[in-house]
Design a protein around this motif. Structure first.
Motif, PDB file in Angstrom:
ATOM      1  N   THR A 138       0.916  -0.826  -0.080  1.00 49.19           N
ATOM      2  CA  THR A 138       0.091  -0.103  -0.146  1.00 49.19           C
ATOM      3  C   THR A 138       0.927   1.238   0.289  1.00 49.19           C
ATOM      4  OG1 THR A 138      -1.769  -1.350   1.427  1.00 49.19           O
ATOM      5  CG2 THR A 138      -2.024   1.169   1.654  1.00 49.19           C
ATOM      6  N   VAL A 139       1.911   1.175   0.340  1.00 52.86           N
ATOM      7  CA  VAL A 139       2.529   2.881   1.088  1.00 52.86           C
ATOM      8  C   VAL A 139       3.446   2.517  -0.098  1.00 52.86           C
ATOM      9  CG1 VAL A 139       4.754   3.449   1.778  1.00 52.86           C
ATOM     10  CG2 VAL A 139       3.236   2.058   3.616  1.00 52.86           C
ATOM     11  N   ALA A 140       3.729   1.302  -1.037  1.00 53.71           N
ATOM     12  CA  ALA A 140       4.791   1.417  -2.031  1.00 53.71           C
ATOM     13  C   ALA A 140       3.580   2.667  -3.525  1.00 53.71           C
ATOM     14  CB  ALA A 140       5.033   0.285  -2.976  1.00 53.71           C
ATOM     15  N   LEU A 141       2.072   2.037  -3.264  1.00 54.17           N
ATOM     16  CA  LEU A 141       1.613   2.227  -4.693  1.00 54.17           C
ATOM     17  C   LEU A 141       1.021   3.364  -4.173  1.00 54.17           C
ATOM     18  CD1 LEU A 141      -0.616  -0.805  -4.645  1.00 54.17           C
ATOM     19  CD2 LEU A 141       0.420  -0.141  -5.997  1.00 54.17           C
ATOM     20  N   ILE A 158       6.388   8.516  -0.250  1.00 57.61           N
ATOM     21  CA  ILE A 158       6.382   7.011   0.752  1.00 57.61           C
ATOM     22  C   ILE A 158       5.379   8.502   2.396  1.00 57.61           C
ATOM     23  CG2 ILE A 158       8.318   6.582   2.526  1.00 57.61           C
ATOM     24  CD1 ILE A 158      10.011   5.953  -0.690  1.00 57.61           C
ATOM     25  N   LEU A 159       6.123   9.176   2.881  1.00 58.27           N
ATOM     26  CA  LEU A 159       6.084   9.816   4.503  1.00 58.27           C
ATOM     27  C   LEU A 159       3.856   9.862   3.815  1.00 58.27           C
ATOM     28  CD1 LEU A 159       5.688  11.651   7.021  1.00 58.27           C
ATOM     29  CD2 LEU A 159       6.308  13.103   5.842  1.00 58.27           C
ATOM     30  N   LEU A 160       3.972  10.029   2.711  1.00 64.09           N
ATOM     31  CA  LEU A 160       1.928  10.113   2.662  1.00 64.09           C
ATOM     32  C   LEU A 160       1.597   8.699   2.845  1.00 64.09           C
ATOM     33  CD1 LEU A 160      -0.707  12.280   2.618  1.00 64.09           C
ATOM     34  CD2 LEU A 160       0.239  11.720   0.368  1.00 64.09           C
ATOM     35  N   LEU A 164      -1.430   7.411   5.757  1.00 63.50           N
ATOM     36  CA  LEU A 164      -2.286   6.397   5.236  1.00 63.50           C
ATOM     37  C   LEU A 164      -2.563   5.385   5.202  1.00 63.50           C
ATOM     38  CD1 LEU A 164      -3.468   9.324   2.465  1.00 63.50           C
ATOM     39  CD2 LEU A 164      -4.186   9.062   4.121  1.00 63.50           C
ATOM     40  N   ALA A 165      -1.618   4.679   4.787  1.00 66.59           N
ATOM     41  CA  ALA A 165      -1.641   3.104   4.249  1.00 66.59           C
ATOM     42  C   ALA A 165      -2.230   1.994   5.932  1.00 66.59           C
ATOM     43  CB  ALA A 165      -0.361   2.670   4.603  1.00 66.59           C
ATOM     44  N   PRO A 166      -1.992   2.295   7.002  1.00 66.39           N
ATOM     45  CA  PRO A 166      -2.953   1.706   8.715  1.00 66.39           C
ATOM     46  C   PRO A 166      -4.186   2.266   8.668  1.00 66.39           C
ATOM     47  CG  PRO A 166      -1.561   3.870   9.365  1.00 66.39           C
ATOM     48  CD  PRO A 166      -0.970   3.300   7.570  1.00 66.39           C
ATOM     49  N   SER A 389      -3.654  -4.549  -2.204  1.00 67.76           N
ATOM     50  CA  SER A 389      -2.711  -5.322  -1.841  1.00 67.76           C
ATOM     51  C   SER A 389      -3.517  -5.969  -0.967  1.00 67.76           C
ATOM     52  CB  SER A 389      -2.240  -3.820  -0.734  1.00 67.76           C
ATOM     53  OG  SER A 389      -3.417  -3.439   0.425  1.00 67.76           O
ATOM     54  N   VAL A 390      -4.696  -6.104  -0.168  1.00 70.79           N
ATOM     55  CA  VAL A 390      -5.040  -7.171   0.502  1.00 70.79           C
ATOM     56  C   VAL A 390      -4.896  -8.811  -0.419  1.00 70.79           C
ATOM     57  CG1 VAL A 390      -6.875  -8.454   1.643  1.00 70.79           C
ATOM     58  CG2 VAL A 390      -6.414  -6.540   1.597  1.00 70.79           C
TER      59      VAL A 390
END
Length: 466
Positions: A138-141, A158-160, A164-166, A389-390
């Motif tokens: 998710t972070v990579a996407l 990457i920071l964003l 937002l990923a968790p 990602s899931v």
């Protein structure tokens, strides 16, 4: 209350403009004051508490979550409509960081003590993959989307993504484990994922800050990998587990001593959260992850000490009345435990923090900040990044297609993302970039509250019925 109540609350008339790089211009804010007194805040929060408490049954029967009501009130009273109050996420970042930090810690501990134990690879394999493999994807996407579509710096993307990923442990209570020993597979996966990915997201937040020159990551990221990934993760699990197990043994020993010792479980539980988190942060490990595993270890150790039987799947029975200790008691009473007795109090704190923070979230959002960028990122996150990602993360597991599909949709974003945003701002994000990331993050959270909040109960009812 005083921390959020200045005698003069700043309201923002926003005329959103962007600089040459497409970032929100930091000079768009023209301030005017509005008095929001202590009495106003007490009455506002009091009315919301009364309404939520008296209408508990009605809200439970409605096909929406309570967070929708809190956010709607915040939007109505905030700068979007009535301009009663407003919060600038940059100017109030220090206060918001602490408030969201406390809320997430309480929620993570509550999730931890409700987890089925013992921790076995077979049962925990799917949520572990969600928390680490799916999180990374998710972070990579998100980072790729922000880099190629928004032309943001890679470090900012990457920071964003880390922000937002968790999935959120505070706002996702309707899809999480409801009680200790709840064996529903969907609720277990979502709760366990939310408990762990608040720790697994932190390395990406630090990597993004490092690429922006705000954190030391070392040559080719060596320091980041060794310290922020390996040590911070493993150390947090070890520290949290040790703290939870130690408290369980001390509490059990005191309750079994003669003369009998009473234990104030609420204070003891809060003390465990504070000590586990403080130790983790002091030793440069992820405190969120440590607190979650402190709750897991506390519950597991107490069940073992009580002699709880196991079910067919090998999970320790959460009903203490069936334990060896209960049968050995002259009156056959179930033994008291810190985890069970403190859980009710923690759930009350969860509801209070949800009300307060979602209300403040409405005061940070202004519809003038909306743009195709913010809505487009949220749509990409909900409909592409999370489901993809899931499905990738759960490849090879025994989870069904239906379970993967509904898990891919229930990626609620909320208070945890606000904390990471405030944490990044406090670490020196440039103002224009901070404004842009605040707009993108808050819009995604707001849309998540409404989209997931309106679909949670109907989808879950259909899922369990089938």
């Amino acid at each position: 209350m005083r921390a959020i109540n200045a005698s003069s609350i700043i309201l923002l008339d926003l005329e959103v403009k962007r600089d040459d790089e497409g970032l929100i211009d930091s000079n768009i804010f023209r301030e005017r004051s509005f008095t929001m007194t202590n009495a106003n805040w007490f009455m506002l929060i009091g009315v919301l508490m009364l309404a939520r408490g008296l209408a508990a049954t009605t809200i439970t029967r409605l096909p929406v979550t309570s967070a929708i009501f809190y956010l709607t009130v915040g939007l109505l009273l905030g700068p979007t409509f009535l301009h009663i109050f407003a919060f600038d996420p940059l100017k109030q970042s220090a206060m918001l960081e602490v408030a969201t930090e406390i809320a997430v810690l309480i929620s993570l501990f509550s999730a931890g003590v409700k987890m089925p134990v013992p921790v076995t690879f077979k049962r925990w394999a799917a949520p572990v993959r969600l928390a680490w493999v799916s999180m990374t994807i998710t972070v990579a996407l998100v980072a790729a989307f922000c880099y190629f579509v928004f032309s943001l710096p890679l470090g900012a993307g990457i920071l964003l993504g880390g922000i937002l990923a968790p999935t959120d442990p505070v706002l996702a209570t309707d899809v999480q484990v409801r009680r200790a020993g709840d064996s529903d597979e969907l609720r277990f996966m979502l709760t366990c994922e939310a408990g762990m990915n608040d720790g697994s997201a932190f390395p990406f937040v630090m990597l993004g800050l490092g690429m922006l020159g705000l954190h030391q990551i070392g040559s080719f990221g060596q320091t980041w990998f060794l310290v922020d990934v390996l040590w911070a993760t493993a150390g947090a699990i070890l520290i949290g587990t040790a703290c939870g197990a130690a408290l369980a043994k001390v509490g059990w020993m005191l309750r079994g001593a003669k003369p009998k010792h009473d234990v104030l479980d609420d204070l003891v539980g809060l003390g465990l959260i504070a000590i586990a988190y403080g130790l983790c942060v002091s030793l440069k490990t992820w405190g969120f992850l440590g607190v979650f595993f402190a709750g897991v270890a506390l519950r597991h150790t107490e069940l073992v000490l009580a002699g709880a039987p196991r079910d067919k799947a090998g999970v320790l029975e959460s009903d203490m009345s069936k334990s060896v200790a209960a049968k050995a008691d002259p009156e056959h009473q179930a033994p008291l435990t810190v985890s069970a007795e403190a859980l009710v109090f923690k759930e009350h704190l969860e509801r209070l923090s949800e009300l307060m923070l979602v209300l403040l979230l409405g005061g940070m959002i202004y519809l003038g900040e909306w743009s195709w960028r913010a809505v487009g990122l949220a749509a990409f996150l909900f409909f592409v990044a999370r489901p993809l990602s899931v499905f990738i993360g759960l490849t090879g597991t025994k989870t069904t297609f239906r379970l993967r599909a509904i898990t891919g949709w229930f990626g609620v974003r909320g208070i945890g993302s606000v904390y990471y945003l405030m944490y990044a701002i406090q670490h020196g994000l440039p103002e224009n970039l901070a404004r842009e990331m605040a707009s993108l993050t808050l819009t995604a959270i707001m849309l998540s509250v409404y989209l997931h909040g309106m679909s949670t109960k109907p989808l879950l009812a259909r899922f369990w019925r089938e």
